[in-house]
Design a protein around this motif. Structure first.
Motif, PDB file in Angstrom:
ATOM      1  N   ARG A  10      -1.875   4.045  -1.205  1.00 55.21           N
ATOM      2  CA  ARG A  10      -0.559   4.077  -0.548  1.00 55.21           C
ATOM      3  C   ARG A  10       0.512   4.616  -1.494  1.00 55.21           C
ATOM      4  NH1 ARG A  10      -0.519  -1.525   2.973  1.00 55.21           N
ATOM      5  NH2 ARG A  10      -2.391  -1.022   4.141  1.00 55.21           N
ATOM      6  N   LEU A  36      -0.328  -2.760   9.977  1.00 57.25           N
ATOM      7  CA  LEU A  36       1.123  -2.946   9.895  1.00 57.25           C
ATOM      8  C   LEU A  36       1.677  -3.807  11.030  1.00 57.25           C
ATOM      9  CD1 LEU A  36       3.791  -2.292   8.425  1.00 57.25           C
ATOM     10  CD2 LEU A  36       3.932  -0.208   9.794  1.00 57.25           C
ATOM     11  N   ASN A  48      -0.750  -7.121   4.260  1.00 58.39           N
ATOM     12  CA  ASN A  48      -0.331  -5.951   5.036  1.00 58.39           C
ATOM     13  C   ASN A  48      -1.497  -4.965   5.143  1.00 58.39           C
ATOM     14  OD1 ASN A  48       0.986  -3.880   6.330  1.00 58.39           O
ATOM     15  ND2 ASN A  48       2.127  -3.231   4.508  1.00 58.39           N
ATOM     16  N   ASP A  49      -2.401  -5.310   6.076  1.00 60.59           N
ATOM     17  CA  ASP A  49      -3.554  -4.442   6.326  1.00 60.59           C
ATOM     18  C   ASP A  49      -3.163  -3.563   7.512  1.00 60.59           C
ATOM     19  OD1 ASP A  49      -5.940  -3.317   6.832  1.00 60.59           O
ATOM     20  OD2 ASP A  49      -7.101  -5.173   6.885  1.00 60.59           O
ATOM     21  N   ARG A  88       2.634   7.912  -0.675  1.00 62.06           N
ATOM     22  CA  ARG A  88       4.084   7.872  -0.499  1.00 62.06           C
ATOM     23  C   ARG A  88       4.762   9.066  -1.165  1.00 62.06           C
ATOM     24  NH1 ARG A  88       7.115   2.408  -2.265  1.00 62.06           N
ATOM     25  NH2 ARG A  88       6.977   3.331  -4.328  1.00 62.06           N
ATOM     26  N   PRO A 114       3.407  -6.488  -4.878  1.00 67.20           N
ATOM     27  CA  PRO A 114       3.274  -5.242  -5.628  1.00 67.20           C
ATOM     28  C   PRO A 114       3.992  -4.052  -4.996  1.00 67.20           C
ATOM     29  CG  PRO A 114       1.155  -6.322  -5.381  1.00 67.20           C
ATOM     30  CD  PRO A 114       2.127  -7.104  -4.559  1.00 67.20           C
ATOM     31  N   SER A 115       4.459  -3.178  -5.835  1.00 68.52           N
ATOM     32  CA  SER A 115       5.056  -1.933  -5.359  1.00 68.52           C
ATOM     33  C   SER A 115       4.026  -1.186  -4.515  1.00 68.52           C
ATOM     34  CB  SER A 115       5.446  -1.093  -6.576  1.00 68.52           C
ATOM     35  OG  SER A 115       5.868   0.171  -6.158  1.00 68.52           O
ATOM     36  N   GLY A 116       4.411  -0.837  -3.314  1.00 68.68           N
ATOM     37  CA  GLY A 116       3.477  -0.136  -2.416  1.00 68.68           C
ATOM     38  C   GLY A 116       2.806  -1.072  -1.418  1.00 68.68           C
ATOM     39  N   SER A 117       3.092  -2.380  -1.519  1.00 69.88           N
ATOM     40  CA  SER A 117       2.433  -3.320  -0.593  1.00 69.88           C
ATOM     41  C   SER A 117       3.038  -3.246   0.807  1.00 69.88           C
ATOM     42  CB  SER A 117       2.499  -4.755  -1.138  1.00 69.88           C
ATOM     43  OG  SER A 117       3.835  -5.160  -1.302  1.00 69.88           O
ATOM     44  N   GLY A 118       4.249  -2.675   0.901  1.00 70.20           N
ATOM     45  CA  GLY A 118       4.830  -2.462   2.234  1.00 70.20           C
ATOM     46  C   GLY A 118       6.082  -3.260   2.522  1.00 70.20           C
ATOM     47  N   LYS A 119       6.718  -3.788   1.488  1.00 76.08           N
ATOM     48  CA  LYS A 119       7.923  -4.614   1.690  1.00 76.08           C
ATOM     49  C   LYS A 119       9.012  -3.827   2.427  1.00 76.08           C
ATOM     50  CE  LYS A 119       8.289  -5.218  -2.774  1.00 76.08           C
ATOM     51  NZ  LYS A 119       7.127  -4.488  -3.283  1.00 76.08           N
ATOM     52  N   SER A 120       9.321  -2.631   1.916  1.00 79.70           N
ATOM     53  CA  SER A 120      10.403  -1.837   2.536  1.00 79.70           C
ATOM     54  C   SER A 120      10.067  -1.483   3.974  1.00 79.70           C
ATOM     55  CB  SER A 120      10.636  -0.531   1.772  1.00 79.70           C
ATOM     56  OG  SER A 120      10.696  -0.753   0.419  1.00 79.70           O
ATOM     57  N   THR A 121       8.810  -1.170   4.227  1.00 78.28           N
ATOM     58  CA  THR A 121       8.388  -0.781   5.578  1.00 78.28           C
ATOM     59  C   THR A 121       8.599  -1.943   6.547  1.00 78.28           C
ATOM     60  OG1 THR A 121       6.700   0.618   4.554  1.00 78.28           O
ATOM     61  CG2 THR A 121       6.447   0.174   6.909  1.00 78.28           C
ATOM     62  N   ARG A 179      15.374   7.946  -4.876  1.00 76.61           N
ATOM     63  CA  ARG A 179      14.309   8.768  -4.289  1.00 76.61           C
ATOM     64  C   ARG A 179      14.945   9.587  -3.179  1.00 76.61           C
ATOM     65  NH1 ARG A 179      10.600   3.584  -3.358  1.00 76.61           N
ATOM     66  NH2 ARG A 179       9.943   3.229  -5.494  1.00 76.61           N
ATOM     67  N   ARG A 222       3.033   0.874 -12.109  1.00 81.23           N
ATOM     68  CA  ARG A 222       3.154  -0.004 -10.952  1.00 81.23           C
ATOM     69  C   ARG A 222       1.851  -0.774 -10.719  1.00 81.23           C
ATOM     70  NH1 ARG A 222       7.822   1.198  -7.727  1.00 81.23           N
ATOM     71  NH2 ARG A 222       9.066   2.476  -9.133  1.00 81.23           N
TER      72      ARG A 222
HETATM   73  N1  LIG Z   1      -0.031  -1.420   6.900  1.00 80.10           N
HETATM   74  C1  LIG Z   1       0.075  -0.221   6.328  1.00 80.10           C
HETATM   75  N2  LIG Z   1      -0.934   0.668   6.454  1.00 80.10           N
HETATM   76  C2  LIG Z   1      -0.861   1.866   5.863  1.00 80.10           C
HETATM   77  N3  LIG Z   1       0.171   2.320   5.132  1.00 80.10           N
HETATM   78  C3  LIG Z   1       1.218   1.483   4.955  1.00 80.10           C
HETATM   79  C4  LIG Z   1       1.230   0.184   5.538  1.00 80.10           C
HETATM   80  N4  LIG Z   1       2.394  -0.421   5.203  1.00 80.10           N
HETATM   81  C5  LIG Z   1       3.068   0.471   4.440  1.00 80.10           C
HETATM   82  N5  LIG Z   1       2.377   1.620   4.303  1.00 80.10           N
HETATM   83  C6  LIG Z   1       2.765   2.815   3.520  1.00 80.10           C
HETATM   84  O1  LIG Z   1       2.562   2.471   2.141  1.00 80.10           O
HETATM   85  C7  LIG Z   1       3.583   3.048   1.324  1.00 80.10           C
HETATM   86  C8  LIG Z   1       4.257   1.941   0.528  1.00 80.10           C
HETATM   87  O2  LIG Z   1       5.019   1.126   1.388  1.00 80.10           O
HETATM   88  P1  LIG Z   1       6.512   0.657   0.989  1.00 80.10           P
HETATM   89  O3  LIG Z   1       7.291   1.789   0.426  1.00 80.10           O
HETATM   90  O4  LIG Z   1       7.052  -0.081   2.168  1.00 80.10           O
HETATM   91  O5  LIG Z   1       6.143  -0.388  -0.204  1.00 80.10           O
HETATM   92  P2  LIG Z   1       7.087  -1.332  -1.077  1.00 80.10           P
HETATM   93  O6  LIG Z   1       6.332  -2.605  -1.254  1.00 80.10           O
HETATM   94  O7  LIG Z   1       8.429  -1.424  -0.457  1.00 80.10           O
HETATM   95  O8  LIG Z   1       7.171  -0.557  -2.458  1.00 80.10           O
HETATM   96  P3  LIG Z   1       8.354  -0.569  -3.590  1.00 80.10           P
HETATM   97  O9  LIG Z   1       8.387  -1.986  -4.129  1.00 80.10           O
HETATM   98  O10 LIG Z   1       7.873   0.436  -4.605  1.00 80.10           O
HETATM   99  O11 LIG Z   1       9.638  -0.151  -2.925  1.00 80.10           O
HETATM  100  C9  LIG Z   1       4.537   3.802   2.242  1.00 80.10           C
HETATM  101  O12 LIG Z   1       4.211   5.185   2.217  1.00 80.10           O
HETATM  102  C10 LIG Z   1       4.252   3.175   3.618  1.00 80.10           C
HETATM  103  O13 LIG Z   1       4.504   4.080   4.677  1.00 80.10           O
END
Ligand SMILES: Nc1ncnc2c1ncn2[C@@H]1O[C@H](COP(=O)(O)OP(=O)(O)OP(=O)(O)O)[C@@H](O)[C@H]1O
Length: 194
Positions: A135, A176, A173-174, A139, A14-21, A46, A150
């Motif tokens: 999250r 990081l 991703n609980d 963001r 899912p969007s926001g799950s933390g893939k990019s991070t 963005r 989303r």
């Molecule tokens: N383990 C974590 N604990 C808390 N916050 C987190 C964690 N991992 C990521 N985040 C935060 O959650 C938000 C979403 O993360 P990220 O942008 O990496 O998601 P994504 O899956 O890449 O989303 P998208 O598909 O929309 O690009 C960001 O603000 C990031 O800093």
């Protein structure tokens, strides 16, 4: 001993799950080993996103022309915009001798599975739906409408991930650092398969 498996790696979830991070951390630690498949998108950049680095930002007409020309491995509409991975994006990474990382959504994952890319699939899951919402809000990149879309899509992604064979490993991703450690252990040594 760890060994890097050269097959492409697909991260989805899912969007926001933390893939990019997580991908960002991997590239920072191993800049020479991995390369990002730069997707095409019709969504607006963005703040801080760079054309050709984060995405190839294109118009809808340009995108659809590329699809018609057979330039894409996968493409899908997500939250009102088109996204896709071009054959060239993956080849660019392979030609540099690097393992290709793809960050794509579920419809794209299904398409990639029908190609000869021979990828490995990682499902990045948020700890909970509520945490995902927090999250996405935190963001500060999305409108209320976009967050709603989303989260609606996230429900479908969780459904897909429940299907047998949907992924090779699920990483929650609980915490990081913990999630990153799990990601690395999968990438470098498949023994730790869940
Ligand atoms: N383990 C974590 N604990 C808390 N916050 C987190 C964690 N991992 C990521 N985040 C935060 O959650 C938000 C979403 O993360 P990220 O942008 O990496 O998601 P994504 O899956 O890449 O989303 P998208 O598909 O929309 O690009 C960001 O603000 C990031 O800093």
């Amino acid at each position: 001993m760890t060994s890097l498996i050269k097959r492409p790696i697909v991260l989805f979830g899912p969007s926001g799950s933390g893939k990019s991070t997580l991908i960002k951390k991997l590239f920072e630690e191993y800049p020479d080993s991995f390369g990002f498949s730069v997707s095409h998108t019709t969504r607006s950049p963005r703040s801080g996103e760079i054309d050709g680095v984060d995405y190839h930002f294109v118009t809808k007409d340009q995108f659809l022309a590329g699809v018609a020309n057979g330039e894409f491995i996968e493409n899908a509409e997500f939250s009102g915009n088109y996204y896709g991975t071009s054959i060239k994006a993956v080849e660019n990474v392979k030609n540099k001798g690097k393992v290709c990382i793809l960050d794509i959504e579920t419809e794209g994952v299904k398409q990639v599975k029908n190609t000869n890319l021979d990828a490995r699939y990682i499902f990045i899951s948020p700890p909970s739906f509520e945490e995902l919402r927090k999250r996405l809000l935190g963001r500060q990149t999305e409108t209320e409408e976009s967050i709603k879309k989303r989260l609606d899509t996230a429900a479908k992604e969780f459904e897909y991930a429940k299907q047998p064979g949907a992924y090779d490993i699920k990483i929650v991703n609980d915490d990081l650092e913990k999630a990153y450690k799990n990601l690395k252990s999968f990438i470098f040594n498949q023994e730790n398969k869940e």
